[in-house]
Design an enzyme around this catalytic site. Structure first.
Site, PDB file in Angstrom:
ATOM      1  N   THR A  32       0.738  -1.336  -0.090  1.00 41.71           N
ATOM      2  CA  THR A  32      -0.068  -0.110  -0.008  1.00 41.71           C
ATOM      3  C   THR A  32       0.960   1.125   0.212  1.00 41.71           C
ATOM      4  OG1 THR A  32      -1.864   1.118   1.097  1.00 41.71           O
ATOM      5  CG2 THR A  32      -0.159   0.286   2.407  1.00 41.71           C
ATOM      6  N   LYS A  77      -3.330   3.809   6.396  1.00 43.00           N
ATOM      7  CA  LYS A  77      -3.333   2.447   6.601  1.00 43.00           C
ATOM      8  C   LYS A  77      -2.068   1.758   7.083  1.00 43.00           C
ATOM      9  CE  LYS A  77      -6.170   0.723   2.808  1.00 43.00           C
ATOM     10  NZ  LYS A  77      -6.092   0.067   1.583  1.00 43.00           N
ATOM     11  N   ASP A  90      -7.731  -4.422   0.677  1.00 47.55           N
ATOM     12  CA  ASP A  90      -8.619  -3.780   0.013  1.00 47.55           C
ATOM     13  C   ASP A  90      -9.767  -3.421   0.673  1.00 47.55           C
ATOM     14  OD1 ASP A  90      -9.081  -2.339  -2.588  1.00 47.55           O
ATOM     15  OD2 ASP A  90     -11.000  -3.275  -2.590  1.00 47.55           O
ATOM     16  N   PHE A 150      -9.480   8.442   9.623  1.00 50.85           N
ATOM     17  CA  PHE A 150      -9.298   9.106   8.269  1.00 50.85           C
ATOM     18  C   PHE A 150     -10.697   8.736   7.451  1.00 50.85           C
ATOM     19  CE2 PHE A 150      -8.383   5.272   5.445  1.00 50.85           C
ATOM     20  CZ  PHE A 150      -8.069   4.500   6.619  1.00 50.85           C
ATOM     21  N   GLY A 151     -10.627   9.354   6.107  1.00 49.34           N
ATOM     22  CA  GLY A 151     -11.683   8.887   5.123  1.00 49.34           C
ATOM     23  C   GLY A 151     -13.202   8.850   5.621  1.00 49.34           C
ATOM     24  N   TYR A 152     -14.054   8.010   5.758  1.00 55.65           N
ATOM     25  CA  TYR A 152     -15.214   8.230   5.863  1.00 55.65           C
ATOM     26  C   TYR A 152     -15.457   8.077   7.561  1.00 55.65           C
ATOM     27  CZ  TYR A 152     -15.878   7.128   1.063  1.00 55.65           C
ATOM     28  OH  TYR A 152     -15.808   7.178  -0.558  1.00 55.65           O
ATOM     29  N   ASP A 153     -14.489   7.999   8.232  1.00 53.67           N
ATOM     30  CA  ASP A 153     -14.627   7.673   9.818  1.00 53.67           C
ATOM     31  C   ASP A 153     -15.748   8.799  10.363  1.00 53.67           C
ATOM     32  OD1 ASP A 153     -13.190   5.376  10.298  1.00 53.67           O
ATOM     33  OD2 ASP A 153     -11.431   6.396  10.375  1.00 53.67           O
ATOM     34  N   LYS A 157     -10.361   1.887  18.033  1.00 56.68           N
ATOM     35  CA  LYS A 157     -10.810   1.864  16.672  1.00 56.68           C
ATOM     36  C   LYS A 157     -10.047   0.453  16.417  1.00 56.68           C
ATOM     37  CE  LYS A 157     -10.621   3.045  12.032  1.00 56.68           C
ATOM     38  NZ  LYS A 157     -10.113   3.988  10.858  1.00 56.68           N
TER      39      LYS A 157
HETATM   40  P1  IMP Z   1      -8.305   1.066  -0.947  1.00 59.57           P
HETATM   41  O1  IMP Z   1      -8.642  -0.067   0.157  1.00 59.57           O
HETATM   42  O2  IMP Z   1      -7.003   1.520  -0.698  1.00 59.57           O
HETATM   43  O3  IMP Z   1      -8.787   0.781  -2.129  1.00 59.57           O
HETATM   44  O4  IMP Z   1      -9.152   2.225  -0.253  1.00 59.57           O
HETATM   45  C1  IMP Z   1     -10.066   2.170   0.726  1.00 59.57           C
HETATM   46  C2  IMP Z   1     -10.989   3.362   0.925  1.00 59.57           C
HETATM   47  O5  IMP Z   1     -12.121   3.072   1.664  1.00 59.57           O
HETATM   48  C3  IMP Z   1     -10.234   4.195   1.525  1.00 59.57           C
HETATM   49  O6  IMP Z   1      -9.614   5.384   0.869  1.00 59.57           O
HETATM   50  C4  IMP Z   1     -11.258   5.146   2.468  1.00 59.57           C
HETATM   51  O7  IMP Z   1     -12.070   5.735   1.496  1.00 59.57           O
HETATM   52  C5  IMP Z   1     -12.130   3.971   2.764  1.00 59.57           C
HETATM   53  N1  IMP Z   1     -11.942   3.249   4.315  1.00 59.57           N
HETATM   54  C6  IMP Z   1     -11.366   1.940   4.340  1.00 59.57           C
HETATM   55  N2  IMP Z   1     -11.226   1.917   5.586  1.00 59.57           N
HETATM   56  C7  IMP Z   1     -11.475   3.017   6.299  1.00 59.57           C
HETATM   57  C8  IMP Z   1     -11.302   3.233   7.684  1.00 59.57           C
HETATM   58  O8  IMP Z   1     -11.111   2.689   8.641  1.00 59.57           O
HETATM   59  N3  IMP Z   1     -12.006   4.711   7.817  1.00 59.57           N
HETATM   60  C9  IMP Z   1     -12.494   5.453   6.999  1.00 59.57           C
HETATM   61  N4  IMP Z   1     -12.345   5.249   5.672  1.00 59.57           N
HETATM   62  C10 IMP Z   1     -12.070   4.098   5.206  1.00 59.57           C
END
Ligand code: IMP
Length: 203
Positions: free
Chosen positions: A8, A13, A75, A158-161, A181
């Site tokens: 990654t 992550k 993923d 991060f992200g959608y948390d 978490k």
């Molecule tokens: P990928 O696994 O790198 O293809 O991307 C997964 C995507 O899902 C991330 O960029 C976030 O948008 C979302 N995501 C995955 N895990 C989390 C998390 O723990 N918190 C918030 N968003 C998440």
């Protein structure tokens, strides 16, 4: 000592991976730290297929010094029931990779504006794939159930948390301390399941 190379480029992550796998005595490297550049097309239909695509691509590029390394890739994504499972495997790309999560989260809240709390169910899913030095493949999956909130809450994660509330709607995963978490998250569960496969239950 086992070397694990995680396929990654996502720093958030990697941080969670080191927090969770740190206790097993393995050397954990990101693909960049191992000198590998890889960005395969994530065109699988499932989280597992995409994780395997990423892990296999790095396994094929292992330099001589890391031929005995285990390659892991994950993923993950957010599955929203009221959006027919979207953004799902497209979570990172949904609305464009460079669109801020503040904007993406606002869009999900907007999409669900007329959806009552009992139908706001959602889950984070994480599939982790391993490719062992001899080419053997394994996959595991971790899931955390929750509901989409009505506003962004919390600064962690991060992200959608910030919009992912625990099922009782008490807190978002962005309001949880990182250890908490990791204990309950999709990635924590999947990483521990993979650690059990690689190191045995005792670590
Ligand atoms: P990928 O696994 O790198 O293809 O991307 C997964 C995507 O899902 C991330 O960029 C976030 O948008 C979302 N995501 C995955 N895990 C989390 C998390 O723990 N918190 C918030 N968003 C998440």
């Amino acid at each position: 000592m086992k070397t694990i190379i995680f396929a990654t480029g996502n720093k958030d992550k990697m941080r969670e991976i080191r927090e969770i796998l740190g206790g097993y005595g393995a050397e954990i490297l990101s693909m960049r730290e191992a000198g590998i550049i890889s960005d395969p097309d994530e065109n699988g239909k499932t989280f597992e297929e995409n994780a395997l695509i990423k892990a296999s691509a790095v396994h094929e590029k292992l330099p001589e010094q890391y031929k005995d390394a285990v390659v892991l890739a994950d993923d993950s994504g957010l599955v929203v029931d009221a959006m027919d499972g979207m953004p799902g495997v497209l979570s990172a790309r949904w609305m464009g990779r460079d669109t801020s999560y503040h904007v993406k989260n606002a869009q999900i809240i907007e999409n669900l504006k007329d959806v009552p709390v009992e139908k706001r169910t959602a889950r984070f899913v994480d599939a982790i794939a391993a490719v062992l030095p001899d080419g053997t493949e394994k996959t595991v999956r971790g899931v955390i159930e929750g509901r989409i909130g009505y506003e962004e809450r919390g600064e962690n994660g991060f992200g959608y948390d910030p919009i992912f509330m625990l099922p009782d709607m008490s807190v978002s995963t962005a309001e949880l301390p990182p250890e908490e978490k990791n204990r309950i998250s999709h990635r924590g569960r999947a990483l521990r399941a993979m650690a059990a496969e690689l190191f045995g239950e005792q670590g």
